[in-house]
Write a protein that holds these residues in place. Structure first.
Motif, PDB file in Angstrom:
ATOM      1  N   THR A  67       0.983  -1.115  -0.218  1.00 20.04           N
ATOM      2  CA  THR A  67      -0.137  -0.105  -0.026  1.00 20.04           C
ATOM      3  C   THR A  67       0.866   1.280   0.099  1.00 20.04           C
ATOM      4  OG1 THR A  67      -1.622  -1.245   1.249  1.00 20.04           O
ATOM      5  CG2 THR A  67      -2.070   1.229   1.154  1.00 20.04           C
ATOM      6  N   ASP A  68       1.963   1.370   0.824  1.00 16.16           N
ATOM      7  CA  ASP A  68       2.910   2.398   0.885  1.00 16.16           C
ATOM      8  C   ASP A  68       3.478   2.615  -0.445  1.00 16.16           C
ATOM      9  OD1 ASP A  68       1.982   2.942   3.573  1.00 16.16           O
ATOM     10  OD2 ASP A  68       3.837   1.968   4.440  1.00 16.16           O
ATOM     11  N   LEU A  69       3.919   1.632  -1.307  1.00 12.95           N
ATOM     12  CA  LEU A  69       4.572   1.721  -2.337  1.00 12.95           C
ATOM     13  C   LEU A  69       3.640   2.206  -3.354  1.00 12.95           C
ATOM     14  CD1 LEU A  69       7.153  -0.561  -3.636  1.00 12.95           C
ATOM     15  CD2 LEU A  69       5.552   0.309  -5.287  1.00 12.95           C
ATOM     16  N   LEU A  70       2.427   1.877  -3.528  1.00 13.41           N
ATOM     17  CA  LEU A  70       1.465   2.359  -4.413  1.00 13.41           C
ATOM     18  C   LEU A  70       1.286   3.732  -4.336  1.00 13.41           C
ATOM     19  CD1 LEU A  70      -0.899  -0.860  -4.412  1.00 13.41           C
ATOM     20  CD2 LEU A  70       0.725  -0.154  -6.141  1.00 13.41           C
ATOM     21  N   GLU A  71       1.054   4.005  -3.001  1.00 13.12           N
ATOM     22  CA  GLU A  71       0.536   5.534  -2.472  1.00 13.12           C
ATOM     23  C   GLU A  71       1.873   6.452  -3.006  1.00 13.12           C
ATOM     24  OE1 GLU A  71      -1.848   8.220  -1.682  1.00 13.12           O
ATOM     25  OE2 GLU A  71      -2.303   6.124  -0.848  1.00 13.12           O
ATOM     26  N   GLY A  72       3.020   5.748  -2.625  1.00 15.03           N
ATOM     27  CA  GLY A  72       4.046   6.854  -3.036  1.00 15.03           C
ATOM     28  C   GLY A  72       4.448   6.725  -4.534  1.00 15.03           C
ATOM     29  N   HIS A  73       3.946   5.894  -5.368  1.00 17.91           N
ATOM     30  CA  HIS A  73       4.018   6.266  -6.718  1.00 17.91           C
ATOM     31  C   HIS A  73       2.452   6.577  -7.507  1.00 17.91           C
ATOM     32  CE1 HIS A  73       7.771   4.075  -5.947  1.00 17.91           C
ATOM     33  NE2 HIS A  73       8.183   4.487  -7.070  1.00 17.91           N
ATOM     34  N   GLY A  74       1.869   7.345  -6.665  1.00 19.64           N
ATOM     35  CA  GLY A  74       0.703   8.030  -7.269  1.00 19.64           C
ATOM     36  C   GLY A  74      -0.601   7.248  -7.575  1.00 19.64           C
ATOM     37  N   PHE A  75      -0.564   6.101  -7.091  1.00 18.79           N
ATOM     38  CA  PHE A  75      -1.627   5.129  -7.744  1.00 18.79           C
ATOM     39  C   PHE A  75      -2.863   5.501  -6.769  1.00 18.79           C
ATOM     40  CE2 PHE A  75       1.515   2.687  -9.667  1.00 18.79           C
ATOM     41  CZ  PHE A  75       1.096   2.580 -10.846  1.00 18.79           C
TER      42      PHE A  75
END
Length: 225
Positions: free
Chosen positions: A151-159
């Motif tokens: 979740t954090d990775l997706l959030e960090g890349h704008g998804f």
């Protein structure tokens, strides 16, 4: 291997752009970038009709934000004893600043597409196959960085991920305009990017699937069948 050079720091970019909201600071920035050579405090102050202290304050603030680079040169051209101290000069930095709301990552897409075209031209492999492989490789690189959760990775890349039952929906597409105009190409690239992320994170409980719907990314992460 594809390497993503488009490291972004949105908070820093917002701060840099906010620094230009001050009218005097913006005038100084525009003056510096119009010059072919680095600009000193005295020259900038005289050109804009400012006190030297005022010009110095705002130029240093622009440098602190990464919008200007500081260099030191002796304007006399002399060196050695008696040449005097080098002057503190300013020039536009190489830093690229951009803020997009919602978050968009068109440079990342452009790099992937350019790499795919170049490799396809060199090897004869179909460009779409290369693009999918490059996107998977990049997704794996992103997933291997920093130990972030999915979740954090997706959030960090704008998804903008959000849960809907056991499914993760992606409320934002970082490649929105490209996906709208070149849907098959860009959505396929995005699908393989996220498959690479899932594999690198060891997220065997989810699979990335194409599920286009208005107002969100064309890919969703659903429980593995």
């Amino acid at each position: 291997m594809f390497v993503d050079h488009s490291k972004e720091a949105p908070a820093g970019d917002v701060s840099a752009i906010a620094a230009l909201d001050e009218p005097t600071r913006r005038r100084l920035y525009e003056h510096v970038v119009r010059q072919s050579d680095p600009v000193g405090r005295d020259d900038a102050a005289q050109a804009l009709g400012l006190a030297r202290q005022t010009a110095a304050f705002h130029l240093d603030r622009l440098a602190d934000e990464g919008l200007l680079d500081v260099v030191y040169e002796r304007r006399s051209g002399r060196s050695g004893p008696g040449a005097g101290r080098p002057a503190k000069l300013y020039r536009r930095s190489d830093r690229q600043v951009s803020v997009s709301l919602p978050d968009r990552r068109y440079e990342l897409a452009g790099r992937l597409l350019a790499h795919a075209v170049e490799e396809s031209d060199a090897t004869g492999e179909p460009v779409r196959a290369v693009l999918h492989r490059k996107a998977t490789e990049l997704g794996a690189q992103l997933g291997a960085q920093g130990g972030a959760s999915l979740t954090d990775l997706l959030e960090g890349h704008g998804f903008e991920p959000r849960r809907e039952g056991d499914t993760i929906l992606l409320s934002n597409c970082p490649f929105h305009v490209l996906a709208r105009e070149h849907t098959e190409t860009v959505c396929g690239m995005n699908l393989h990017l996220l498959r690479g992320v899932l594999k690198a994170l060891g997220e065997s409980g989810f699979e990335a699937c194409l599920a286009p719907a208005p107002g969100r990314c064309c890919v969703r992460l659903q429980p593995t069948a």
